[in-house]
Design a protein around this motif. Structure first.
Motif, PDB file in Angstrom:
ATOM      1  N   LEU A 226      -2.563   2.391   5.401  1.00  0.00           N
ATOM      2  CA  LEU A 226      -3.577   1.955   5.737  1.00  0.00           C
ATOM      3  C   LEU A 226      -4.034   1.170   7.084  1.00  0.00           C
ATOM      4  O   LEU A 226      -3.328   1.698   8.783  1.00  0.00           O
ATOM      5  CB  LEU A 226      -3.128   0.141   5.683  1.00  0.00           C
ATOM      6  CG  LEU A 226      -1.304  -0.248   6.152  1.00  0.00           C
ATOM      7  CD1 LEU A 226      -1.672  -1.206   7.090  1.00  0.00           C
ATOM      8  CD2 LEU A 226      -0.723  -1.230   4.877  1.00  0.00           C
TER       9      LEU A 226
ATOM     10  N   THR B 259       1.040  -1.355  -0.146  1.00  0.00           N
ATOM     11  CA  THR B 259       0.146  -0.107  -0.076  1.00  0.00           C
ATOM     12  C   THR B 259       0.706   1.571  -0.218  1.00  0.00           C
ATOM     13  O   THR B 259       0.423   2.329  -0.931  1.00  0.00           O
ATOM     14  CB  THR B 259      -1.286   0.024   1.184  1.00  0.00           C
ATOM     15  OG1 THR B 259      -1.662  -0.945   1.152  1.00  0.00           O
ATOM     16  CG2 THR B 259      -1.847   1.264   1.309  1.00  0.00           C
TER      17      THR B 259
ATOM     18  N   SER C 250      -7.382   1.503   3.162  1.00  0.00           N
ATOM     19  CA  SER C 250      -5.767   2.586   3.286  1.00  0.00           C
ATOM     20  C   SER C 250      -6.938   3.999   2.956  1.00  0.00           C
ATOM     21  O   SER C 250      -8.026   3.796   2.659  1.00  0.00           O
ATOM     22  CB  SER C 250      -6.105   2.616   2.079  1.00  0.00           C
ATOM     23  OG  SER C 250      -6.190   3.105   0.959  1.00  0.00           O
TER      24      SER C 250
ATOM     25  N   ILE D  85      -1.072   6.282  -2.781  1.00  0.00           N
ATOM     26  CA  ILE D  85      -2.610   6.177  -1.759  1.00  0.00           C
ATOM     27  C   ILE D  85      -3.181   6.737  -2.414  1.00  0.00           C
ATOM     28  O   ILE D  85      -4.268   6.550  -3.178  1.00  0.00           O
ATOM     29  CB  ILE D  85      -2.437   6.452  -0.301  1.00  0.00           C
ATOM     30  CG1 ILE D  85      -1.303   4.895  -0.143  1.00  0.00           C
ATOM     31  CG2 ILE D  85      -3.946   6.040   0.220  1.00  0.00           C
ATOM     32  CD1 ILE D  85      -1.014   5.272   1.422  1.00  0.00           C
TER      33      ILE D  85
ATOM     34  N   ALA E 214      -9.263   4.866   6.559  1.00  0.00           N
ATOM     35  CA  ALA E 214      -8.682   3.821   6.182  1.00  0.00           C
ATOM     36  C   ALA E 214      -9.203   2.844   6.835  1.00  0.00           C
ATOM     37  O   ALA E 214      -9.532   1.661   6.186  1.00  0.00           O
ATOM     38  CB  ALA E 214      -7.324   3.597   6.605  1.00  0.00           C
TER      39      ALA E 214
END
Length: 475
Positions: free
Chosen positions: A217, A145, A170, A153, A177
């Motif tokens: 995350l 991630t 996330s 992200i 998240a």
């Protein structure tokens, strides 16, 4: 400026009682971008390509969840009949959820100090290809991630949002998240995704005292503890005292030496202890999802292993706790191998589905940090360090479960054995097709063997598929 496509607040959705009829899809599943014009504004505001509308709902519902998905080559241009058969199966389900083990970026972000092995990414256009495949939601909590930092992200959320795919696991901070994602087809499904395997700096943090939280995350932190005999523990303490090493032993027998952790027990075992705050925080979000959806799915990305076969105890405990909190399906990804199936209180738990897509070879270039980490030549084309697990045929097989619900209850699991064609080239390699012949038989035998400790019977069917009749399993 990067755009973050956060989940819309629940108030934007029509939130029914958990078991009442819910909004249904008003656009063609095979053409998810065609939305009725009067609902277009709602669809854009809610981040959905397919806007819901009030309608009676059939009590029959099918759900697909998948194993690890590292997908880097375009999908929608494929004319491979074997792969298109799998596409039809995914599209044929009422809801499909995958673990997306990469970021979607077109230059956004920077390679972080450490990655999840290789630093993985696919083009932002992959979001439309995933929608073409029939994907409704993705988990984005895994060890890749944060490979390219917060900007990647954000770009992943933006690309998936434009394609009409909901994303869990996330976000711009920990509350985002950890919050469940929701998607509507003929039923409303809530999804909570977390990871116990990740680089520590990739975990999201909450805002506090006016300071913004960190993007990342949704974590379930675990502490790894090794067993020691009482005699070994005493000798370790004596060495620590002699050498003036940091040693601590709690009243319950837990031992810490510097950054290593132990507990007293006979035999060689590894125990994983979850962080209490993460544990309770995730269970609370599962309860929230259960209050606002017809079905709830929970997943975790976990590489943790035991010295003996089967999933580690904390994963079994987590799966049971998630179902007790309201989850209808629990699945684990991260092992890249098949593990067992358990039926707990009439709900399926998949401890490992193997790989669904495995295409890290589609990422042709790796950052400086990769070459420093593995001692490889930056001039090589995708310079993967030698790793024997990639030569293991078991790494290139999986199963695709199609879970059937009748009303509130899951009734059966149809399992399609998958072959990821280890010996193929480029985009064909790591792309799922139906396993046949000896491979399908071996997958069935292995899954039956791995599921037997949970009392789960996996049947072989006449068409080469596998079947679990949920009502006939120990509860």
């Amino acid at each position: 400026m990067a755009v973050f496509s956060a989940q819309p607040p629940v108030s934007l959705y029509l939130v029914p009682d958990r078991h009442s009829p819910v909004p249904s899809r008003t656009c063609d599943r095979r053409n998810p971008y065609r939305v009725k014009s009067k609902l277009l504004l709602f669809a854009v505001a809610a981040g959905l390509a397919c806007a819901p509308a009030i309608d009676g709902a059939d009590d029959h519902f099918t759900l697909i969840v998948t194993g690890d998905s590292i997908v880097t080559f375009p999908l929608s241009s494929s004319n491979d009949p074997a792969f298109l058969e799998i596409v039809d199966i995914v599209r044929g389900a009422d809801m499909a959820i995958i673990n997306l083990e990469t970021v979607l970026r077109d230059g956004e972000g920077y390679a972080q100090r450490d990655g999840g092995g290789a630093w993985l990414f696919a083009s932002g256009s992959m979001a439309k290809d995933l929608r073409w495949l029939g994907v409704d939601m993705v988990s984005h909590a895994n060890n890749h991630t944060y490979d390219y930092g917060p900007e990647a992200i954000f770009s992943t959320h933006a690309n998936l949002g434009r394609a009409g795919i909901a994303i869990a696991g996330s976000g711009k901070d920990l509350p985002a998240a950890r919050a469940p994602a929701f998607a509507n087809t003929s039923k409303r499904v809530g999804f909570v995704a977390m990871a116990s395997t990740f680089n520590e700096f990739g975990a999201a943090s909450p805002p506090v005292h006016g300071i913004a939280g960190r993007p990342g995350l949704n974590p379930l932190r675990v502490t790894k503890r090794y067993s020691l005999s009482e005699d070994s523990a005493s000798r370790l303490q004596a060495i620590a005292e002699t050498e003036k090493l940091p040693f601590f032993r709690s009243d319950n027998g837990d031992i810490s030496l510097a950054t290593m952790h132990f507990y007293v027990a006979d035999g060689q075992r590894v125990r994983y202890v979850p962080d209490k705050s993460d544990w309770e925080g995730n269970l609370e979000q599962i309860r929230i999802a259960a209050d606002n959806a017809d079905y709830v799915v929970v997943s975790i990305h976990a590489h943790q292993k035991k010295t003996e076969p089967g999933p580690p105890k904390f994963l079994v405990d987590l799966a049971h706790a998630a179902i007790d909190a309201g989850a209808d399906v629990f699945f684990t990804h991260g092992s890249h191998y098949l593990l067992g199936i358990e039926i707990y209180r009439g709900r399926p738990i998949f401890y490992g589905l193997g790989n669904f897509f495995y295409q890290p070879h589609g990422v042709k270039n790796q950052p400086w940090e990769f070459h420093q980490k593995y001692g490889t030549d930056p001039e090589q084309d995708y310079p993967r360090p030698r790793n024997d697990r990639f030569a293991n045929p078991a790494y290139w097989f999986g199963v695709l479960p199609v879970i059937t619900f009748e009303g509130a209850e899951p009734t059966q699991i149809r399992l399609i054995p998958l072959n990821l064609r280890q010996g193929s080239l480029e985009e064909m390699k790591g792309r799922p097709v139906r396993a046949r012949g000896t491979a399908a038989i071996q997958i069935g035998q292995l899954l039956q063997q791995l599921s037997q400790p949970f009392g789960t019977t996996v049947e072989e069917t006449s068409n080469g598929e596998l079947l679990v009749r949920i009502s006939e399993q120990p509860q």
